[in-house]
Design a protein around this motif. Structure first.
Motif, short mmCIF file in Angstrom:
data_model
loop_
_atom_site.label_atom_id
_atom_site.label_comp_id
_atom_site.label_asym_id
_atom_site.label_seq_id
_atom_site.Cartn_x
_atom_site.Cartn_y
_atom_site.Cartn_z
N SER A 160 5.31 3.95 -19.90
CA SER A 160 3.68 4.05 -20.03
C SER A 160 3.23 3.26 -18.77
CB SER A 160 3.37 3.24 -21.62
OG SER A 160 1.80 3.31 -21.56
N VAL A 161 2.51 3.98 -17.94
CA VAL A 161 2.10 3.42 -16.73
C VAL A 161 0.68 3.78 -16.37
CG1 VAL A 161 2.54 3.57 -13.98
CG2 VAL A 161 4.39 3.46 -15.91
N ASN A 162 -0.07 3.08 -16.07
CA ASN A 162 -1.50 3.72 -15.37
C ASN A 162 -1.88 2.88 -14.34
OD1 ASN A 162 -2.27 0.99 -16.20
ND2 ASN A 162 -3.51 1.60 -17.80
N GLN A 163 -0.89 2.12 -13.58
CA GLN A 163 -1.27 1.83 -12.22
C GLN A 163 0.21 1.59 -11.54
OE1 GLN A 163 -3.04 -1.97 -11.94
NE2 GLN A 163 -2.43 -2.48 -10.14
N ILE A 164 0.33 1.86 -10.41
CA ILE A 164 1.52 1.84 -9.55
C ILE A 164 1.49 1.08 -8.35
CG2 ILE A 164 3.41 3.10 -8.16
CD1 ILE A 164 2.41 5.59 -9.90
N SER A 165 2.32 0.20 -8.27
CA SER A 165 2.40 -0.76 -7.00
C SER A 165 3.44 -0.42 -6.15
CB SER A 165 2.43 -2.18 -7.64
OG SER A 165 2.57 -2.97 -6.45
N LEU A 166 3.16 0.11 -4.94
CA LEU A 166 4.12 0.44 -4.03
C LEU A 166 4.22 -0.69 -2.81
CD1 LEU A 166 2.70 3.99 -3.17
CD2 LEU A 166 4.57 3.45 -4.62
N THR A 167 5.54 -0.96 -2.60
CA THR A 167 6.00 -2.21 -1.72
C THR A 167 6.84 -1.78 -0.83
OG1 THR A 167 5.45 -3.69 -3.48
CG2 THR A 167 6.67 -4.52 -1.66
N HIS A 168 6.61 -2.17 0.51
CA HIS A 168 7.63 -1.84 1.37
C HIS A 168 8.08 -3.25 1.85
CE1 HIS A 168 9.57 -0.91 5.34
NE2 HIS A 168 9.40 0.39 4.98
N LYS A 169 9.44 -3.45 1.79
CA LYS A 169 9.96 -4.85 2.19
C LYS A 169 10.19 -5.23 3.37
CE LYS A 169 11.21 -6.76 -2.00
NZ LYS A 169 10.76 -7.94 -2.33
N ILE B 296 8.14 -4.60 5.98
CA ILE B 296 6.96 -4.91 6.85
C ILE B 296 6.08 -5.66 5.60
CG2 ILE B 296 6.89 -3.04 8.52
CD1 ILE B 296 4.69 -1.57 6.77
N ASN B 297 6.68 -5.96 4.62
CA ASN B 297 5.96 -6.78 3.63
C ASN B 297 4.38 -6.18 3.38
OD1 ASN B 297 5.46 -8.65 1.79
ND2 ASN B 297 5.04 -10.30 3.07
N ALA B 298 4.37 -4.82 2.89
CA ALA B 298 3.03 -4.11 2.83
C ALA B 298 3.18 -3.82 1.22
CB ALA B 298 2.99 -3.04 3.67
N ARG B 299 1.95 -3.99 0.68
CA ARG B 299 1.65 -3.49 -0.95
C ARG B 299 0.54 -2.55 -0.80
NH1 ARG B 299 2.56 -6.96 -5.97
NH2 ARG B 299 4.75 -7.12 -4.84
N ILE C 20 9.69 -0.45 -5.28
CA ILE C 20 9.87 -1.11 -3.93
C ILE C 20 10.75 -0.30 -3.02
CG2 ILE C 20 11.03 -3.35 -3.04
CD1 ILE C 20 10.47 -4.62 -5.83
N PHE C 21 10.22 -0.25 -1.73
CA PHE C 21 11.08 0.62 -0.75
C PHE C 21 11.76 -0.24 0.37
CE2 PHE C 21 7.65 3.19 -2.12
CZ PHE C 21 8.38 4.40 -2.50
#
Length: 77
Positions: free
Chosen positions: A9-18, A20-23, A48-49
């Motif tokens: 059950s998801v209504n928000q996705i947080s994309l993170t790139h380790k 370059i420490n970007a979110r 997390i990518f």
């Protein structure tokens, strides 16, 4: 790629790139035909990518999936 959170059950996705420490946070918009999505109570999943290669691969897969769906269902807008 690592996925953290309740995958059911998801209504928000947080994309993170380790590297370059970007979110980036993505909020699901309520669909016009679905009234039961509650965006006021976030149910977050984090993807997390490790590097850009994983990100490019996910984009390629999603583009192929989108094309395949549109060929069968047509485009909804």
């Amino acid at each position: 790629m690592k996925i953290i959170g309740n995958k059911e059950s998801v209504n928000q996705i947080s994309l993170t790139h380790k590297g370059i420490n970007a979110r980036f946070n993505c909020f699901m918009k309520p669909f016009p035909y679905c009234n039961d999505i509650d965006t006021s109570n976030p149910e977050i999943i984090e993807i997390i990518f490790k590097d850009s290669y994983e990100l490019d691969n996910l984009i390629d897969v999603l583009e192929k999936f989108k094309k395949e769906c549109f060929e069968h269902l047509g485009e909804w807008r």
